[in-house]
Enzyme design. Structure first.
Site, PDB file in Angstrom:
ATOM      1  N   GLU A  43      39.695  38.598  39.051  1.00 20.99           N
ATOM      2  CA  GLU A  43      39.186  39.764  39.779  1.00 20.99           C
ATOM      3  C   GLU A  43      38.755  38.939  40.975  1.00 20.99           C
ATOM      4  OE1 GLU A  43      40.210  42.875  39.707  1.00 20.99           O
ATOM      5  OE2 GLU A  43      40.946  42.739  37.625  1.00 20.99           O
ATOM      6  N   CYS A  52      33.562  44.608  46.562  1.00 23.79           N
ATOM      7  CA  CYS A  52      34.810  43.631  46.727  1.00 23.79           C
ATOM      8  C   CYS A  52      35.973  44.704  47.438  1.00 23.79           C
ATOM      9  CB  CYS A  52      35.179  43.306  45.406  1.00 23.79           C
ATOM     10  SG  CYS A  52      35.566  44.669  44.217  1.00 23.79           S
TER      11      CYS A  52
HETATM   12  P1  NAD Z   1      28.889  35.202  41.404  1.00 28.04           P
HETATM   13  O1  NAD Z   1      28.180  34.125  42.440  1.00 28.04           O
HETATM   14  O2  NAD Z   1      28.103  35.974  40.700  1.00 28.04           O
HETATM   15  O3  NAD Z   1      29.762  34.289  40.659  1.00 28.04           O
HETATM   16  C1  NAD Z   1      30.617  34.942  39.639  1.00 28.04           C
HETATM   17  C2  NAD Z   1      30.665  34.147  38.277  1.00 28.04           C
HETATM   18  O4  NAD Z   1      30.980  32.591  38.330  1.00 28.04           O
HETATM   19  C3  NAD Z   1      28.993  33.980  37.790  1.00 28.04           C
HETATM   20  O5  NAD Z   1      29.126  34.376  36.567  1.00 28.04           O
HETATM   21  C4  NAD Z   1      28.904  32.708  38.056  1.00 28.04           C
HETATM   22  O6  NAD Z   1      27.658  32.078  37.237  1.00 28.04           O
HETATM   23  C5  NAD Z   1      30.144  31.992  38.006  1.00 28.04           C
HETATM   24  N1  NAD Z   1      30.262  30.850  38.700  1.00 28.04           N
HETATM   25  C6  NAD Z   1      29.532  30.519  39.916  1.00 28.04           C
HETATM   26  N2  NAD Z   1      30.000  29.264  40.260  1.00 28.04           N
HETATM   27  C7  NAD Z   1      30.769  28.696  39.341  1.00 28.04           C
HETATM   28  C8  NAD Z   1      31.323  27.344  38.935  1.00 28.04           C
HETATM   29  N3  NAD Z   1      31.074  26.389  39.911  1.00 28.04           N
HETATM   30  N4  NAD Z   1      31.820  27.207  37.866  1.00 28.04           N
HETATM   31  C9  NAD Z   1      32.084  28.280  36.960  1.00 28.04           C
HETATM   32  N5  NAD Z   1      31.238  29.331  36.933  1.00 28.04           N
HETATM   33  C10 NAD Z   1      30.914  29.605  38.123  1.00 28.04           C
HETATM   34  O7  NAD Z   1      29.707  36.135  42.379  1.00 28.04           O
HETATM   35  P2  NAD Z   1      30.612  35.790  43.768  1.00 28.04           P
HETATM   36  O8  NAD Z   1      31.582  34.723  43.451  1.00 28.04           O
HETATM   37  O9  NAD Z   1      29.452  35.759  44.709  1.00 28.04           O
HETATM   38  O10 NAD Z   1      31.135  37.387  43.964  1.00 28.04           O
HETATM   39  C11 NAD Z   1      31.382  37.671  45.295  1.00 28.04           C
HETATM   40  C12 NAD Z   1      32.968  37.456  45.515  1.00 28.04           C
HETATM   41  O11 NAD Z   1      33.361  38.313  44.355  1.00 28.04           O
HETATM   42  C13 NAD Z   1      33.579  38.219  46.639  1.00 28.04           C
HETATM   43  O12 NAD Z   1      34.605  37.352  46.737  1.00 28.04           O
HETATM   44  C14 NAD Z   1      34.191  39.574  46.139  1.00 28.04           C
HETATM   45  O13 NAD Z   1      35.035  39.951  46.786  1.00 28.04           O
HETATM   46  C15 NAD Z   1      34.459  39.233  44.685  1.00 28.04           C
HETATM   47  N6  NAD Z   1      34.663  40.263  43.807  1.00 28.04           N
HETATM   48  C16 NAD Z   1      35.567  40.769  43.269  1.00 28.04           C
HETATM   49  C17 NAD Z   1      35.554  41.868  42.446  1.00 28.04           C
HETATM   50  C18 NAD Z   1      36.955  42.493  41.942  1.00 28.04           C
HETATM   51  O14 NAD Z   1      36.709  43.470  40.998  1.00 28.04           O
HETATM   52  N7  NAD Z   1      38.089  42.063  42.281  1.00 28.04           N
HETATM   53  C19 NAD Z   1      34.395  42.635  42.251  1.00 28.04           C
HETATM   54  C20 NAD Z   1      33.155  42.043  42.428  1.00 28.04           C
HETATM   55  C21 NAD Z   1      33.204  40.906  43.477  1.00 28.04           C
END
Ligand code: NAD
Length: 543
Positions: free
Chosen positions: A242, A276
């Site tokens: 997602e 998102c």
């Molecule tokens: P985040 O920083 O919380 O990361 C998401 C998860 O990935 C966390 O649990 C984190 O611990 C893990 N993570 C981070 N770096 C990692 C790595 N190098 N290796 C393994 N795991 C790792 O969230 P984010 O990425 O900042 O979220 C924002 C993005 O997510 C935006 O692009 C947004 O559009 C997207 N998003 C999508 C949805 C959806 O439902 N499609 C919902 C919310 C957010």
């Protein structure tokens, strides 16, 4: 208070339990990396006992999850307020309520969703039972994101529970208060071995991704999405991603600008634009750009007053890192001569505040149009036709959401027919998220796989093909073995049964819409009477 059949023990791996569980905020405690494999092995061992197969057991877990929010609502709401100054009612409406609705929907529909589907076995297997079973995958990993921490972490978990899986839950460490609240309360309500919380950041998630799971569900940015997909591919593990992207809004000549602006600014400002499916940019007919920007200004005034900073309804950016990223993009964009800040533009690093900001004089190659904004900055781009809008959207990665404002159905149909996006909403934004049975997910760069409602249940369900044959009756299997099947007589029999006379007869019977089993009875009765001259004992043996 504990889940039925599960001792209400705290997860000692992940949580520093509070002396008593009243509204004092739970503390965020990293799960020691050394404990992760033990947690996962324990969950798998308990899953292998088959406990999750019972529908009533699953329903008890779902009810317990609902109660967890009911009985501790103030702690969950306050945790999100601590994370990003989110108003309690905003968290309640957009994070908790949506999740609770999903739980109720699953409870109401679980019996029908999980029912095996009978399949007509056809003539050669007419005495057999063929069906599609709805089996769980097994041990699943859910990696949540921070912006709506409850629904994005516990929504997938909820669907996995409904489908009978065990789940290792990894909330985002970025929303650390919400993560702590989930780690604190989940083991008190749900089976703590089957649904443990692992709290941590990159090292802990990396450790988890080295383990073989039966399913991985990741929500977050596309860069990490590729890391997760690569880890899943190593074990051929099915994976839902997602992700995000730049979700466009297309406004045509017929749209009501005031209504469009109000809805767009609402969707851009809740959660401080960190949604998102928030509108990322707006394509507006060239002659209407100034009018639309003015309508956006009115909308912000109406939604948050003269100074959104002092309005408790308006949240903050989650971290200094995100604040710096957003203000850097804003500064670079402002440095371009044509850009005008039509609304907002104020920032305050000490408070992680960025006002709802609308920018005009932006072109498609500008800094603000490079990556997903994921904050309260909204560029407006002028366009000369709907065709140009479609080309603009098509030239970029497929977005998570696409929004169209138009009173002209032809325009709406044209845009939908010639673009791709995970979700599409006409004359509004975000409201598709509130309908449990509208599947939610991305396409292409914005993700793969769906959830919400039945789509969530299906995502966590392995459709297992199942055929049960009579244990005896070797006689009826004779035509398949070489001696008979490969003989001329055998071939004639098979041809008669499947190709010609009986096959045709069968097709006709099928058109009458009765299942094979019924016709098998009719067929056997007829054959029994023909061959046995009406002697019943000739055809009752297979019953
Ligand atoms: P985040 O920083 O919380 O990361 C998401 C998860 O990935 C966390 O649990 C984190 O611990 C893990 N993570 C981070 N770096 C990692 C790595 N190098 N290796 C393994 N795991 C790792 O969230 P984010 O990425 O900042 O979220 C924002 C993005 O997510 C935006 O692009 C947004 O559009 C997207 N998003 C999508 C949805 C959806 O439902 N499609 C919902 C919310 C957010």
């Amino acid at each position: 208070m504990g889940a039925a059949g599960a001792p209400p023990v705290a997860n000692s791996f992940a949580v520093a339990a509070e002396p008593n569980s009243t509204p004092a905020a739970p503390k965020f405690v990293l799960t020691p990396e050394a404990d992760i494999s033990t947690i996962v092995e324990a969950a798998r061992a308990r899953y292998n006992t088959g406990v999750t197969r019972s529908l009533s057991w699953r329903k008890n877990q779902l009810r317990a999850l609902f109660r967890m929010f009911d009985e501790n609502e103030s702690v969950f709401l306050e945790a999100s307020h601590k994370d990003m100054a989110k108003h309690h009612n905003e968290t309640w409406a957009y994070d908790v309520l949506i999740l609770k609705n999903e739980i109720v929907d699953a409870l109401e529909n679980l019996d029908s969703w999980s029912k095996p589907e009978r399949v007509d076995p056809g003539l050669p297997n007419m005495l057999d039972t063929a069906e599609i079973r709805r089996d769980p995958f097994g041990l699943c990993l859910v990696i949540g994101a921070w912006n709506y921490p409850y629904q994005l972490t516990l929504g997938p978990m909820m669907a996995a529970i409904a489908a009978g899986n065990a789940v290792i839950v990894k909330p985002s460490e970025v929303a650390s208060h919400a993560a702590a609240a989930m780690a604190h309360f989940l083991p008190k309500y749900l089976d703590p071995v089957l649904f443990p919380v692992v709290n941590g950041g990159v090292p802990e998630t990396t450790a988890l991704l080295k383990i073989r799971f039966d399913h991985i569900f990741y929500t977050g940015n596309g860069f990490v999405g590729k890391i997760v997909a690569a880890a899943a591919a190593k074990n051929l593990t099915p994976c839902v991603l997602e992700l995000g992207g730049k979700s466009p809004v297309i406004i045509d000549e017929t749209a009501d600008l005031a209504i469009a602006a109000k809805r767009v600014m609402w969707a851009k400002s809740i959660n401080c634009g960190q949604t998102c499916v928030a509108p990322d940019y707006v394509l507006v007919p060239r002659g209407k750009v100034d009018a639309f920007a003015a309508a956006c200004k009115d909308a912000v005034l109406d939604l948050y007053g003269e100074n959104p900073k002092t309005n408790s309804h308006y949240p903050r950016v989650i971290t200094k890192r995100q604040f710096d990223r957003l203000t850097d993009v804003l500064d670079k964009q402002k440095a371009i001569g044509t850009t005008k800040v039509a609304v907002g533009g104020e920032t305050d690093a000490s408070d992680l505040y960025i006002a709802p900001t609308v920018l005009t004089g932006v072109s498609g190659s500008d800094p603000v149009m490079e990556d997903e904004i994921f904050g309260p900055l909204l560029p407006i781009l002028p366009t000369d036709s709907v065709n140009e809008c479609i080309d603009f959207v098509r030239a970029r990665e497929k977005p998570l959401a696409l929004y169209v404002f138009s009173k002209n159905q032809k325009v709406v149909d044209d845009v939908l027919a010639r673009t791709d996006s995970g979700n599409a909403v006409v004359n509004d934004l975000l409201m598709n998220m509130t309908i449990p049975n509208l599947p939610f997910g991305g396409v292409g760069a914005s993700g793969s796989g769906k959830y919400h409602g039945k789509a969530g249940f299906d995502t966590y369900t392995h459709t297992r093909s199942y055929l049960q044959c009579p244990a005896g009756m070797d006689l009826v299997t004779m035509p398949r073995y070489p001696k008979m099947a490969y003989s001329n007589g055998g071939r004639k029999l098979l041809s008669a049964l499947l190709e010609k006379r009986v096959g045709g007869f069968w097709a006709l019977m099928r058109k009458l819409a009765l299942p094979t089993r019924t016709w098998a009875y009719v067929f056997c009765i007829v054959v029994g009477f023909v061959i046995g001259g009406g002697a019943q004992n000739r055809w009752t043996w297979w019953r």
